[in-house]
Design a protein around this motif. Structure first.
Motif, PDB file in Angstrom:
ATOM      1  N   VAL A 104       0.834  -1.200   0.000  1.00 25.23           N
ATOM      2  CA  VAL A 104       0.000   0.000   0.000  1.00 25.23           C
ATOM      3  C   VAL A 104       0.871   1.254   0.000  1.00 25.23           C
ATOM      4  O   VAL A 104       0.650   2.183  -0.775  1.00 25.23           O
ATOM      5  CB  VAL A 104      -0.966  -0.004   1.205  1.00 25.23           C
ATOM      6  CG1 VAL A 104      -1.626   1.352   1.395  1.00 25.23           C
ATOM      7  CG2 VAL A 104      -2.024  -1.084   1.035  1.00 25.23           C
ATOM      8  N   LEU A 105       1.880   1.280   0.852  1.00 25.87           N
ATOM      9  CA  LEU A 105       2.709   2.476   0.985  1.00 25.87           C
ATOM     10  C   LEU A 105       3.669   2.682  -0.182  1.00 25.87           C
ATOM     11  O   LEU A 105       3.898   3.816  -0.604  1.00 25.87           O
ATOM     12  CB  LEU A 105       3.484   2.433   2.297  1.00 25.87           C
ATOM     13  CG  LEU A 105       2.624   2.510   3.564  1.00 25.87           C
ATOM     14  CD1 LEU A 105       3.481   2.325   4.803  1.00 25.87           C
ATOM     15  CD2 LEU A 105       1.857   3.816   3.626  1.00 25.87           C
ATOM     16  N   ARG A 106       4.225   1.598  -0.726  1.00 30.20           N
ATOM     17  CA  ARG A 106       5.262   1.727  -1.759  1.00 30.20           C
ATOM     18  C   ARG A 106       4.752   1.670  -3.191  1.00 30.20           C
ATOM     19  O   ARG A 106       5.390   2.199  -4.090  1.00 30.20           O
ATOM     20  CB  ARG A 106       6.328   0.654  -1.560  1.00 30.20           C
ATOM     21  CG  ARG A 106       7.073   0.839  -0.261  1.00 30.20           C
ATOM     22  CD  ARG A 106       8.072  -0.242  -0.047  1.00 30.20           C
ATOM     23  NE  ARG A 106       8.578  -0.146   1.310  1.00 30.20           N
ATOM     24  CZ  ARG A 106       9.725  -0.645   1.700  1.00 30.20           C
ATOM     25  NH1 ARG A 106      10.487  -1.291   0.842  1.00 30.20           N
ATOM     26  NH2 ARG A 106      10.113  -0.525   2.945  1.00 30.20           N
ATOM     27  N   VAL A 107       3.620   1.002  -3.400  1.00 34.35           N
ATOM     28  CA  VAL A 107       3.105   0.867  -4.766  1.00 34.35           C
ATOM     29  C   VAL A 107       1.853   1.717  -4.968  1.00 34.35           C
ATOM     30  O   VAL A 107       1.792   2.538  -5.882  1.00 34.35           O
ATOM     31  CB  VAL A 107       2.807  -0.623  -5.094  1.00 34.35           C
ATOM     32  CG1 VAL A 107       2.204  -0.760  -6.475  1.00 34.35           C
ATOM     33  CG2 VAL A 107       4.073  -1.451  -4.966  1.00 34.35           C
ATOM     34  N   VAL A 108       0.866   1.527  -4.125  1.00 34.36           N
ATOM     35  CA  VAL A 108      -0.390   2.248  -4.288  1.00 34.36           C
ATOM     36  C   VAL A 108      -0.227   3.723  -3.915  1.00 34.36           C
ATOM     37  O   VAL A 108      -0.752   4.604  -4.593  1.00 34.36           O
ATOM     38  CB  VAL A 108      -1.514   1.592  -3.457  1.00 34.36           C
ATOM     39  CG1 VAL A 108      -2.819   2.346  -3.616  1.00 34.36           C
ATOM     40  CG2 VAL A 108      -1.684   0.131  -3.852  1.00 34.36           C
ATOM     41  N   GLY A 109       0.512   4.000  -2.851  1.00 32.36           N
ATOM     42  CA  GLY A 109       0.695   5.377  -2.388  1.00 32.36           C
ATOM     43  C   GLY A 109       1.216   6.322  -3.440  1.00 32.36           C
ATOM     44  O   GLY A 109       0.614   7.381  -3.683  1.00 32.36           O
ATOM     45  N   PRO A 110       2.320   5.993  -4.094  1.00 31.32           N
ATOM     46  CA  PRO A 110       2.819   6.900  -5.137  1.00 31.32           C
ATOM     47  C   PRO A 110       1.836   7.071  -6.302  1.00 31.32           C
ATOM     48  O   PRO A 110       1.792   8.130  -6.922  1.00 31.32           O
ATOM     49  CB  PRO A 110       4.101   6.221  -5.604  1.00 31.32           C
ATOM     50  CG  PRO A 110       4.552   5.420  -4.433  1.00 31.32           C
ATOM     51  CD  PRO A 110       3.274   4.925  -3.792  1.00 31.32           C
ATOM     52  N   ALA A 111       1.046   6.049  -6.578  1.00 30.33           N
ATOM     53  CA  ALA A 111       0.108   6.138  -7.691  1.00 30.33           C
ATOM     54  C   ALA A 111      -1.106   7.007  -7.363  1.00 30.33           C
ATOM     55  O   ALA A 111      -1.550   7.806  -8.184  1.00 30.33           O
ATOM     56  CB  ALA A 111      -0.353   4.737  -8.105  1.00 30.33           C
ATOM     57  N   LEU A 112      -1.653   6.849  -6.165  1.00 26.85           N
ATOM     58  CA  LEU A 112      -2.873   7.580  -5.792  1.00 26.85           C
ATOM     59  C   LEU A 112      -2.608   8.811  -4.941  1.00 26.85           C
ATOM     60  O   LEU A 112      -3.441   9.706  -4.898  1.00 26.85           O
ATOM     61  CB  LEU A 112      -3.814   6.654  -5.012  1.00 26.85           C
ATOM     62  CG  LEU A 112      -4.400   5.482  -5.767  1.00 26.85           C
ATOM     63  CD1 LEU A 112      -5.298   4.668  -4.864  1.00 26.85           C
ATOM     64  CD2 LEU A 112      -5.166   5.952  -6.989  1.00 26.85           C
ATOM     65  N   GLY A 113      -1.511   8.802  -4.227  1.00 24.05           N
ATOM     66  CA  GLY A 113      -1.221   9.865  -3.262  1.00 24.05           C
ATOM     67  C   GLY A 113      -1.411   9.322  -1.854  1.00 24.05           C
ATOM     68  O   GLY A 113      -2.452   8.737  -1.552  1.00 24.05           O
ATOM     69  N   HIS A 114      -0.413   9.492  -1.022  1.00 22.85           N
ATOM     70  CA  HIS A 114      -0.474   8.948   0.345  1.00 22.85           C
ATOM     71  C   HIS A 114      -1.610   9.542   1.171  1.00 22.85           C
ATOM     72  O   HIS A 114      -2.095   8.897   2.099  1.00 22.85           O
ATOM     73  CB  HIS A 114       0.864   9.158   1.058  1.00 22.85           C
ATOM     74  CG  HIS A 114       1.955   8.294   0.530  1.00 22.85           C
ATOM     75  ND1 HIS A 114       2.043   6.955   0.833  1.00 22.85           N
ATOM     76  CD2 HIS A 114       2.994   8.562  -0.297  1.00 22.85           C
ATOM     77  CE1 HIS A 114       3.095   6.436   0.226  1.00 22.85           C
ATOM     78  NE2 HIS A 114       3.689   7.388  -0.477  1.00 22.85           N
ATOM     79  N   GLN A 115      -2.044  10.742   0.833  1.00 24.84           N
ATOM     80  CA  GLN A 115      -3.114  11.367   1.612  1.00 24.84           C
ATOM     81  C   GLN A 115      -4.434  10.616   1.480  1.00 24.84           C
ATOM     82  O   GLN A 115      -5.335  10.806   2.279  1.00 24.84           O
ATOM     83  CB  GLN A 115      -3.287  12.847   1.229  1.00 24.84           C
ATOM     84  CG  GLN A 115      -3.873  13.088  -0.147  1.00 24.84           C
ATOM     85  CD  GLN A 115      -2.807  13.186  -1.241  1.00 24.84           C
ATOM     86  OE1 GLN A 115      -1.711  12.665  -1.118  1.00 24.84           O
ATOM     87  NE2 GLN A 115      -3.158  13.873  -2.325  1.00 24.84           N
ATOM     88  N   TYR A 116      -4.565   9.729   0.487  1.00 25.15           N
ATOM     89  CA  TYR A 116      -5.804   8.982   0.283  1.00 25.15           C
ATOM     90  C   TYR A 116      -5.729   7.560   0.826  1.00 25.15           C
ATOM     91  O   TYR A 116      -6.637   6.769   0.607  1.00 25.15           O
ATOM     92  CB  TYR A 116      -6.154   8.933  -1.205  1.00 25.15           C
ATOM     93  CG  TYR A 116      -6.299  10.310  -1.783  1.00 25.15           C
ATOM     94  CD1 TYR A 116      -7.362  11.118  -1.421  1.00 25.15           C
ATOM     95  CD2 TYR A 116      -5.356  10.817  -2.659  1.00 25.15           C
ATOM     96  CE1 TYR A 116      -7.492  12.402  -1.922  1.00 25.15           C
ATOM     97  CE2 TYR A 116      -5.471  12.094  -3.176  1.00 25.15           C
ATOM     98  CZ  TYR A 116      -6.540  12.884  -2.798  1.00 25.15           C
ATOM     99  OH  TYR A 116      -6.662  14.152  -3.291  1.00 25.15           O
ATOM    100  N   LEU A 117      -4.662   7.231   1.525  1.00 26.57           N
ATOM    101  CA  LEU A 117      -4.449   5.867   1.990  1.00 26.57           C
ATOM    102  C   LEU A 117      -4.513   5.759   3.504  1.00 26.57           C
ATOM    103  O   LEU A 117      -4.229   6.712   4.217  1.00 26.57           O
ATOM    104  CB  LEU A 117      -3.068   5.369   1.554  1.00 26.57           C
ATOM    105  CG  LEU A 117      -2.787   5.346   0.068  1.00 26.57           C
ATOM    106  CD1 LEU A 117      -1.364   4.883  -0.168  1.00 26.57           C
ATOM    107  CD2 LEU A 117      -3.764   4.450  -0.646  1.00 26.57           C
TER     108      LEU A 117
END
Length: 146
Positions: free
Chosen positions: A71-84
């Protein structure tokens, strides 16, 4: 990384009381519990508990840190950490899991209740409860252009 992804730190669950948690939902592998107690640390959060494996399925070692890292390394950069919300791991005693299993049994759908909680899976995940309404001031800015 945004502060909202690290609002709680990993710990043991000495503050957890099984009577403060209610059945929310479940899938094939997990049961979700919603918090309804008074402890500010758990307000607007859910617990994700692991269920027993289905017959014939190998009981894999469940390590939620792999999921959190994804979530932090793959999804976060794609969506933005503020949405995780990657959540945190908590350690609970088997007695907590056993009490929860008894407490939620009447609320579980029959087709899902075939498999109980894994009473040996003492690492549970605590995440923000995204099924609850949050005032607009608590949400990150909208990514939509107007």
């Amino acid at each position: 990384m945004d502060e909202s992804t690290t609002t709680m730190t990993p710990s043991s669950s000495h503050e957890l009381d099984p009577t403060d948690w209610t059945y929310l939902a479940e899938g094939k592998l997990h049961v979700l519990l919603a918090y309804h107690g008074d402890h500010p640390r758990f307000q607007n959060h859910v617990l994700r508990l692991l269920k027993e494996r289905h017959p014939g399925e190998e009981k894999a070692h469940y390590d939620p840190t792999h999921e959190r890292d994804y979530v932090l390394r793959v999804v976060g950069p794609a969506l933005g950490h503020q949405y995780l919300d990657a959540g945190v791991s908590l350690t609970v005693p088997p007695s907590f899991l056993a009490a929860i299993a008894v407490q939620i049994k009447p609320h579980r759908p029959a087709r899902r209740a075939v498999y109980g909680l894994d009473l040996t899976a003492c690492t549970v995940e605590c995440l923000r409860d995204l099924t609850r309404f949050f005032p607009p001031s608590s949400l990150p800015p909208s990514p939509c252009l107007t």
